[in-house]
Design an enzyme around this catalytic site. Structure first.
Site, mmCIF file in Angstrom:
data_model
loop_
_atom_site.group_PDB
_atom_site.id
_atom_site.type_symbol
_atom_site.label_atom_id
_atom_site.label_comp_id
_atom_site.label_asym_id
_atom_site.label_seq_id
_atom_site.Cartn_x
_atom_site.Cartn_y
_atom_site.Cartn_z
ATOM 1 N N GLY A 1 0.330 -7.478 1.357
ATOM 2 C CA GLY A 1 1.384 -6.471 1.367
ATOM 3 C C GLY A 1 2.744 -7.098 1.547
ATOM 4 N N ASN B 1 -6.658 -5.160 4.607
ATOM 5 C CA ASN B 1 -5.204 -5.239 4.490
ATOM 6 C C ASN B 1 -4.574 -5.364 5.875
ATOM 7 O OD1 ASN B 1 -2.610 -2.832 3.866
ATOM 8 N ND2 ASN B 1 -2.553 -4.969 3.294
ATOM 9 N N GLY B 2 -3.540 -6.191 5.953
ATOM 10 C CA GLY B 2 -2.797 -6.327 7.203
ATOM 11 C C GLY B 2 -2.651 -7.764 7.642
ATOM 12 N N ASP B 3 -1.409 -8.263 7.676
ATOM 13 C CA ASP B 3 -1.081 -9.597 8.182
ATOM 14 C C ASP B 3 -1.639 -10.735 7.331
ATOM 15 O OD1 ASP B 3 0.228 -8.273 10.169
ATOM 16 O OD2 ASP B 3 -1.147 -8.811 11.786
ATOM 17 N N CYS C 1 0.134 6.160 4.346
ATOM 18 C CA CYS C 1 1.582 5.994 4.491
ATOM 19 C C CYS C 1 2.039 6.568 5.834
ATOM 20 C CB CYS C 1 2.321 6.693 3.350
ATOM 21 S SG CYS C 1 4.120 6.511 3.476
ATOM 22 N N PRO D 1 -0.081 -1.510 -2.804
ATOM 23 C CA PRO D 1 0.967 -0.617 -3.312
ATOM 24 C C PRO D 1 2.018 -0.398 -2.230
ATOM 25 C CG PRO D 1 -0.980 0.649 -2.684
ATOM 26 C CD PRO D 1 -1.342 -0.801 -2.517
ATOM 27 N N MET D 2 3.287 -0.614 -2.581
ATOM 28 C CA MET D 2 4.374 -0.447 -1.612
ATOM 29 C C MET D 2 5.532 0.262 -2.300
ATOM 30 S SD MET D 2 4.190 -4.159 0.300
ATOM 31 C CE MET D 2 3.844 -5.061 -1.222
ATOM 32 N N ALA D 3 5.880 1.455 -1.794
ATOM 33 C CA ALA D 3 6.928 2.267 -2.408
ATOM 34 C C ALA D 3 8.250 1.507 -2.420
ATOM 35 C CB ALA D 3 7.087 3.579 -1.642
#
Length: 331
Positions: free
Chosen positions: A226, A202-204, A101, A16-18
């Protein structure tokens, strides 16, 4: 794998990314990859107060199941009621809590990653959401900790499990890192070893190889993509293929990528209306053209899009002028 009582037929999630993972973008990422999706974050207080803009953020696609709705906040009564409202209005299968966040506007209000500084409060918030979800699974997304001197993700994950959470997603950076430096997957592995509930890493994850590696290194149950998906929804189908042991599809030609952007735009147009869809396509077009040689003229034109006609003109120009030029990413 299962999150609570919800069966997932994939090991891949879109994070999820705003301002990015709206209904249109989630659709173009999911429809060819089958990935698990989560809405943009929604304020629990805004839900409780009946904010007019919030319902659009909650809307899921007709075939977007199983999927989660993400809420944020730090006030237990609002979070409990907000969880119930979010599930009722979205029809989502899972409710996710944003405790990661790092944006100052969110964290400085005690929400998002600020909850990692107060695990007791975070556990009470999680328990409140579990009550509000009334039997539907609750997940939490968080970071390694506030800063490198206060990394507490392992204990934090245990507290979430004790509060009744069904799965956790861990971003391998601290709050103060924001998105700088490299994600530390070793801490995600420690979280996986410490809890019995599913862990999403999550990440990279910027390539299919990264998706395979993050699961191998961490032992996590799912990989979450992401920022790698910005302007690159086909990354999800490539990662899905790699995780399933299938042949990874190659990068689509530019003309096909522009057709995917048109699909996204038309979904946004139907969902948000002309004005907002055109404004948001400015950034998406720039992301779709990132790394494309000789695209600067069309990026500049794209930054001024105000009508659907202007959008289609830019897309046609890109396909006409740039499709036959060699793209170093295809080599």
């Amino acid at each position: 794998m299962k999150i609570g009582n919800v069966e997932l037929n994939t090991r891949l999630a879109l994070g999820p990314m705003a301002g990015v993972t709206d209904l249109a973008f989630r659709t173009v990422c999911r429809e060819r990859s089958g990935c698990y999706t989560v809405t943009e974050m929604v304020s629990a207080k805004a839900l409780c107060y009946g904010d007019r803009k919030t319902p659009a953020l909650l809307e899921l696609g007709r075939e977007e199941h199983p999927a989660a709705v993400q809420i944020f906040g730090c006030d237990e009564p609002f979070m409990e009621k907000g969880a119930a409202l979010a599930l009722e209005r979205s029809g989502a299968d899972i409710v996710d809590i944003n405790m990661g966040c790092p944006v100052p506007k969110v964290a400085n209000s005690g929400d998002g990653s600020a909850l990692m500084r107060d695990p007791d409060k975070a556990a009470r918030v999680a328990a409140a959401v579990v009550r509000g979800a009334a039997g539907k699974p609750v997940t939490v997304k968080f970071r390694l900790g506030w800063d490198k001197g206060s990394i507490n993700c392992v204990e934090f994950a245990r507290r979430m499990e004790d509060a009744g959470v069904s799965a956790v997603a861990v971003h391998g950076r601290t709050k103060t890192q924001m998105y700088a430096g490299s994600a530390n997957w070793d801490y995600i592995r420690q979280v996986k070893e410490a809890v019995s509930i599913p862990v999403i890493a999550n990440g990279d994850v910027f390539s299919p190889r990264d998706a395979v590696r993050i699961l191998k290194v961490t032992g996590a149950d799912m990989a979450m993509v992401g920022r790698g998906a910005f302007g690159n929804p086909w990354l999800l189908e490539q990662c899905a293929a790699a995780l399933e042991g299938r042949e990874v599809p190659s990068q689509p030609p530019l003309a096909d990528r522009m057709d995917r952007l048109v699909r996204q735009f038309e979904l946004a147009l139907a969902h948000k209306g002309e004005k907002i869809a055109c404004l948001e396509m400015r950034k998406h077009l720039a992301w779709y053209l990132k790394g494309v040689p000789y695209a600067s003229y069309w990026k500049e034109r794209g930054c001024k899009i105000q009508t659907p006609e202007e959008f289609y003109q830019v897309v046609s120009g890109v396909k006409r002028d740039l499709s036959d030029r060699p793209d170093p990413r295809d080599e």
